[in-house]
Design a protein around this motif. Structure first.
Motif, PDB file in Angstrom:
ATOM      1  N   PHE A 158       8.154  -3.562  -8.647  1.00  0.00           N
ATOM      2  CA  PHE A 158       8.072  -2.541  -7.603  1.00  0.00           C
ATOM      3  C   PHE A 158       8.366  -1.133  -8.107  1.00  0.00           C
ATOM      4  CE2 PHE A 158       8.116  -6.269  -4.860  1.00  0.00           C
ATOM      5  CZ  PHE A 158       7.139  -5.910  -3.942  1.00  0.00           C
ATOM      6  N   ALA A 159       9.312  -0.998  -9.024  1.00  0.00           N
ATOM      7  CA  ALA A 159       9.664   0.363  -9.461  1.00  0.00           C
ATOM      8  C   ALA A 159       8.448   1.038 -10.103  1.00  0.00           C
ATOM      9  CB  ALA A 159      10.842   0.319 -10.433  1.00  0.00           C
ATOM     10  N   GLN A 160       7.815   0.338 -11.050  1.00  0.00           N
ATOM     11  CA  GLN A 160       6.636   0.930 -11.711  1.00  0.00           C
ATOM     12  C   GLN A 160       5.487   1.119 -10.734  1.00  0.00           C
ATOM     13  OE1 GLN A 160       8.583  -1.470 -13.112  1.00  0.00           O
ATOM     14  NE2 GLN A 160       7.962  -1.881 -15.225  1.00  0.00           N
ATOM     15  N   THR A 161       5.273   0.087  -9.916  1.00  0.00           N
ATOM     16  CA  THR A 161       4.150   0.136  -8.971  1.00  0.00           C
ATOM     17  C   THR A 161       4.312   1.300  -7.998  1.00  0.00           C
ATOM     18  OG1 THR A 161       3.853  -2.250  -9.123  1.00  0.00           O
ATOM     19  CG2 THR A 161       2.921  -1.177  -7.184  1.00  0.00           C
ATOM     20  N   ASN A 162       5.500   1.426  -7.426  1.00  0.00           N
ATOM     21  CA  ASN A 162       5.702   2.501  -6.444  1.00  0.00           C
ATOM     22  C   ASN A 162       5.536   3.876  -7.081  1.00  0.00           C
ATOM     23  OD1 ASN A 162       6.093   0.673  -4.437  1.00  0.00           O
ATOM     24  ND2 ASN A 162       8.337   0.717  -4.550  1.00  0.00           N
ATOM     25  N   ALA A 163       6.027   4.017  -8.314  1.00  0.00           N
ATOM     26  CA  ALA A 163       5.886   5.320  -8.986  1.00  0.00           C
ATOM     27  C   ALA A 163       4.402   5.648  -9.168  1.00  0.00           C
ATOM     28  CB  ALA A 163       6.595   5.285 -10.342  1.00  0.00           C
ATOM     29  N   LYS A 164       3.630   4.651  -9.579  1.00  0.00           N
ATOM     30  CA  LYS A 164       2.197   4.905  -9.789  1.00  0.00           C
ATOM     31  C   LYS A 164       1.485   5.163  -8.469  1.00  0.00           C
ATOM     32  CE  LYS A 164       1.733   2.579 -14.163  1.00  0.00           C
ATOM     33  NZ  LYS A 164       0.718   2.465 -15.166  1.00  0.00           N
ATOM     34  N   LEU A 165       1.817   4.352  -7.467  1.00  0.00           N
ATOM     35  CA  LEU A 165       1.164   4.552  -6.162  1.00  0.00           C
ATOM     36  C   LEU A 165       1.430   5.970  -5.652  1.00  0.00           C
ATOM     37  CD1 LEU A 165       1.961   1.124  -4.434  1.00  0.00           C
ATOM     38  CD2 LEU A 165      -0.326   2.014  -4.925  1.00  0.00           C
ATOM     39  N   GLN A 166       2.691   6.377  -5.733  1.00  0.00           N
ATOM     40  CA  GLN A 166       3.028   7.706  -5.209  1.00  0.00           C
ATOM     41  C   GLN A 166       2.354   8.821  -6.000  1.00  0.00           C
ATOM     42  OE1 GLN A 166       7.284   7.431  -5.006  1.00  0.00           O
ATOM     43  NE2 GLN A 166       7.113   6.104  -3.192  1.00  0.00           N
ATOM     44  N   ALA A 167       2.216   8.589  -7.295  1.00  0.00           N
ATOM     45  CA  ALA A 167       1.596   9.630  -8.124  1.00  0.00           C
ATOM     46  C   ALA A 167       0.101   9.763  -7.831  1.00  0.00           C
ATOM     47  CB  ALA A 167       1.816   9.310  -9.604  1.00  0.00           C
ATOM     48  N   VAL A 168      -0.535   8.674  -7.427  1.00  0.00           N
ATOM     49  CA  VAL A 168      -2.000   8.681  -7.323  1.00  0.00           C
ATOM     50  C   VAL A 168      -2.517   8.757  -5.885  1.00  0.00           C
ATOM     51  CG1 VAL A 168      -4.085   7.308  -7.824  1.00  0.00           C
ATOM     52  CG2 VAL A 168      -2.206   7.370  -9.483  1.00  0.00           C
ATOM     53  N   ILE A 169      -1.989   7.924  -5.006  1.00  0.00           N
ATOM     54  CA  ILE A 169      -2.664   7.675  -3.725  1.00  0.00           C
ATOM     55  C   ILE A 169      -2.549   8.826  -2.694  1.00  0.00           C
ATOM     56  CG2 ILE A 169      -2.967   6.035  -1.807  1.00  0.00           C
ATOM     57  CD1 ILE A 169      -3.807   4.872  -4.527  1.00  0.00           C
ATOM     58  N   PRO A 170      -1.334   9.310  -2.387  1.00  0.00           N
ATOM     59  CA  PRO A 170      -1.270  10.283  -1.291  1.00  0.00           C
ATOM     60  C   PRO A 170      -2.145  11.512  -1.531  1.00  0.00           C
ATOM     61  CG  PRO A 170       0.915   9.478  -1.811  1.00  0.00           C
ATOM     62  CD  PRO A 170       0.014   8.967  -2.887  1.00  0.00           C
ATOM     63  N   ALA A 171      -2.182  11.998  -2.750  1.00  0.00           N
ATOM     64  CA  ALA A 171      -2.989  13.200  -3.024  1.00  0.00           C
ATOM     65  C   ALA A 171      -4.467  12.927  -2.751  1.00  0.00           C
ATOM     66  CB  ALA A 171      -2.792  13.635  -4.479  1.00  0.00           C
ATOM     67  N   LEU A 172      -4.935  11.737  -3.148  1.00  0.00           N
ATOM     68  CA  LEU A 172      -6.337  11.396  -2.892  1.00  0.00           C
ATOM     69  C   LEU A 172      -6.579  11.169  -1.400  1.00  0.00           C
ATOM     70  CD1 LEU A 172      -7.072   8.835  -5.782  1.00  0.00           C
ATOM     71  CD2 LEU A 172      -8.004  11.146  -5.561  1.00  0.00           C
ATOM     72  N   ALA A 173      -5.658  10.433  -0.775  1.00  0.00           N
ATOM     73  CA  ALA A 173      -5.866  10.057   0.632  1.00  0.00           C
ATOM     74  C   ALA A 173      -5.816  11.261   1.561  1.00  0.00           C
ATOM     75  CB  ALA A 173      -4.821   9.025   1.045  1.00  0.00           C
ATOM     76  N   ALA A 174      -5.220  12.330   1.093  1.00  0.00           N
ATOM     77  CA  ALA A 174      -5.184  13.549   1.914  1.00  0.00           C
ATOM     78  C   ALA A 174      -6.595  14.067   2.162  1.00  0.00           C
ATOM     79  CB  ALA A 174      -4.332  14.616   1.225  1.00  0.00           C
ATOM     80  N   LYS A 175      -7.489  13.809   1.230  1.00  0.00           N
ATOM     81  CA  LYS A 175      -8.837  14.379   1.334  1.00  0.00           C
ATOM     82  C   LYS A 175      -9.939  13.348   1.496  1.00  0.00           C
ATOM     83  CE  LYS A 175      -7.773  18.180  -1.861  1.00  0.00           C
ATOM     84  NZ  LYS A 175      -6.993  17.519  -2.928  1.00  0.00           N
ATOM     85  N   GLN A 176      -9.712  12.135   0.972  1.00  0.00           N
ATOM     86  CA  GLN A 176     -10.787  11.142   0.935  1.00  0.00           C
ATOM     87  C   GLN A 176     -10.272   9.778   1.388  1.00  0.00           C
ATOM     88  OE1 GLN A 176     -11.245  11.939  -3.360  1.00  0.00           O
ATOM     89  NE2 GLN A 176     -13.449  11.824  -2.989  1.00  0.00           N
ATOM     90  N   VAL A 177     -11.214   8.901   1.712  1.00  0.00           N
ATOM     91  CA  VAL A 177     -10.824   7.518   1.993  1.00  0.00           C
ATOM     92  C   VAL A 177     -10.701   6.785   0.656  1.00  0.00           C
ATOM     93  CG1 VAL A 177     -11.478   5.351   3.094  1.00  0.00           C
ATOM     94  CG2 VAL A 177     -12.032   7.526   4.206  1.00  0.00           C
ATOM     95  N   VAL A 178      -9.502   6.331   0.356  1.00  0.00           N
ATOM     96  CA  VAL A 178      -9.276   5.599  -0.891  1.00  0.00           C
ATOM     97  C   VAL A 178      -9.642   4.131  -0.662  1.00  0.00           C
ATOM     98  CG1 VAL A 178      -7.525   4.853  -2.556  1.00  0.00           C
ATOM     99  CG2 VAL A 178      -7.415   7.151  -1.556  1.00  0.00           C
ATOM    100  N   VAL A 179     -10.400   3.543  -1.568  1.00  0.00           N
ATOM    101  CA  VAL A 179     -10.723   2.110  -1.482  1.00  0.00           C
ATOM    102  C   VAL A 179     -10.203   1.417  -2.737  1.00  0.00           C
ATOM    103  CG1 VAL A 179     -12.534   0.366  -1.265  1.00  0.00           C
ATOM    104  CG2 VAL A 179     -12.817   2.593  -0.146  1.00  0.00           C
TER     105      VAL A 179
END
Ligand code: ADP
Ligand code: ASP
Ligand code: MG
Length: 449
Positions: A158-179
């Motif tokens: 979880f520690a690694q996964t959450n760090a990666k998710l936070q680094a990647v997903i919110p910025a993309l999801a702010a503008k686009q639909v992430v799949v």
């Protein structure tokens, strides 16, 4: 942000994916992150290809591979993905030929094969979303879901996964639909891994918790959690709301609509989970929360596990001796065979298992200190509800209702929210019918529909 997970039937064809696109488009203001399963029954087919190859039936494996390739090319027609699809199938063909030579299917190779379904479906769905007029981007889940190395059943780190998710997903999801593809991840060394069958639900909640989503939606092919497993008994009612603990217990005892680990990440962040029907998006589904409103119904739903093996272990030599249980469990543990239900007396232990891979070896070892007998084709019928622990009448009502069905074993879980009986496989439908009639004929309309 919300996470929306769509299962295999929801993305089985171009038409189904367009229906999904409509559902997602109607929720763009909530910044959806979409998690998808492999298309239709692709995972089963991939595993069948590999099995055939390992069994020396390369021709048959390649025929199945061609069918799967044709299905993907057909459903993705017009999306300009032919080259991408061909690349993935070239990889599958190389793996298949390799397996045929090796004649052996390691867990790591299993993951390499089965991950192809979600790797492809997520690319296809993102492209179909764009054709549908949504700005959509694909994220390879293996870049963000980090797991330990127990292939085919890998637990997330979880520690690694959450760090990666936070680094990647919110910025993309702010503008686009992430799949993203469900089910798949990679180890710290970058080797493709999977979370276990049905694991896309788990991916959805891992992602949801990792990005602090406001809701995790599991879109599937039924109206929500039903009061009985529809593959066993038709006519169950929709459960409007249930608790995280109830959902986890139901999933663990066979309610396939949810992967058993799904609610765990959600509990930690207290994120509501909703089960919804992608073919009836207007249906309100089932809401899973920490504390649902009180209901007059003592049980929420009845789950079933089929093809269970009941093991009875008796040793009169153990009368008044200690260490009996430890010796037994040590054997099951060594063969990595989880025990589901358990009942004991002074000199005997009855337990159920659902993986029989090592049963012969286990029996041989236990036979050194006890008599063992095995009954196959048993079923667990599991009544689940937070009120079971408080209610005095549930057991009386249940056993009164089970008229004519002989329980082989009974257990009321330590969690106080399940009452389970083991019955012969031949009695399963009758047992579920009788219990469902008893508990859901006059149901609480606040809790069920
Ligand atoms: P998906 O591909 O969307 O993940 P699954 O097949 O994994 O779908 O899960 C949905 C299925 O779960 C339903 O079609 C239903 O047959 C089965 N199921 C088992 N128990 C229940 C239950 N109590 N309520 C609803 N569905 C259930
Ligand atoms: N495709 C995977 C499976 O069939 C994961 C999932 O659908 O949840 O098990
Ligand atoms: Mg599923």
């Amino acid at each position: 942000m919300i996470v929306m997970k769509f299962g295999g039937t929801s993305v089985e064809s171009a038409e189904a994916i367009r229906r999904v696109a409509g559902i997602v488009k109607a929720r763009l203001d909530r910044h959806p992150v979409v998690v998808v399963s492999a298309m239709g029954k692709t995972t089963n087919k991939l595993l069948a290809i590999a099995d055939a190859a390992v069994a020396g039936k390369l021709e048959q494996a390649l025929t199945l591979l061609e069918e799967l390739r044709a299905m993907h090319l057909k459903e993705a027609a017009g999306l300009n993905l032919d080259a991408t699809i061909q690349e993935h199938f070239a990889e599958l063909e190389a793996l298949t030929r390799g397996l045929a030579v090796m004649g052996e299917f390691t867990p790591r190779a299993t993951d390499a094969v089965s991950a192809l379904g979600e790797r492809l479906s997520s690319i296809v769905v993102a492209a179909e979303f764009r054709r549908f007029g949504m700005d959509s981007t694909h994220v390879d889940s293996r870049q963000v879901i980090v797991t330990e190395g127990r292939h085919t059943q890998a637990a997330p780190l979880f520690a690694q996964t959450n760090a990666k998710l936070q680094a990647v997903i919110p910025a993309l999801a702010a503008k686009q639909v992430v799949v993203m593809g469900g089910f798949i991840g990679s180890t710290e060394e970058g080797v493709t891994s999977t979370l276990g069958r049905g694991g896309s639900d788990y991916t959805a909640s891992i992602v949801g918790a990792g990005i602090d989503a406001e809701e995790i939606q599991i879109w599937t092919d039924v109206d929500g959690m039903l009061t009985a497993d529809p593959t066993i008994l038709k006519g169950g009612h929709r459960v409007k709301v249930c608790s995280f603990a109830e959902a986890a217990e139901l999933a663990y005892f066979g309610a396939k609509v949810l992967h058993p680990a799904t609610v765990l990440p959600a509990i930690e962040k207290n994120i509501p989970v909703r089960i919804l029907n992608s073919r009836r998006a207007e249906s309100p589904g089932t809401l899973i929360v920490k504390t649902p409103p009180a209901s007059t119904s003592p049980i929420r739903s009845i789950a079933c596990k089929k093809n269970i093996t009941l093991v009875n272990i008796v040793s009169t030599r153990m009368l008044m001796a200690h260490g009996f249980l430890r010796r037994i469990f040590e054997v099951f543990d060594r063969f990595e065979t989880p025990v589901d239900m358990l009942a004991t007396s002074e000199v005997s232990v009855s337990l159920t298992i659902d993986t029989t891979k090592s049963l012969d070896a286990i029996c041989a070892e236990v036979a050194a200190f006890a008599e063992v007998s095995v009954q196959e084709n048993q079923s667990i019928v599991c009544m689940v509800g937070e009120n079971i622990g408080q209610s005095q009448s549930v057991a009386a009502r249940a056993f009164g209702a089970l008229n004519g069905v002989r329980p082989r074993m009974i257990s009321q879980g330590a969690s106080q929210l399940n009452l389970s009986v083991v019955v012969d496989g031949a009695d399963l439908l009758k047992a579920v019918e009788l219990l469902h009639t008893e508990f859901f004929t006059n149901f609480d309309p606040e809790a069920f529909e």
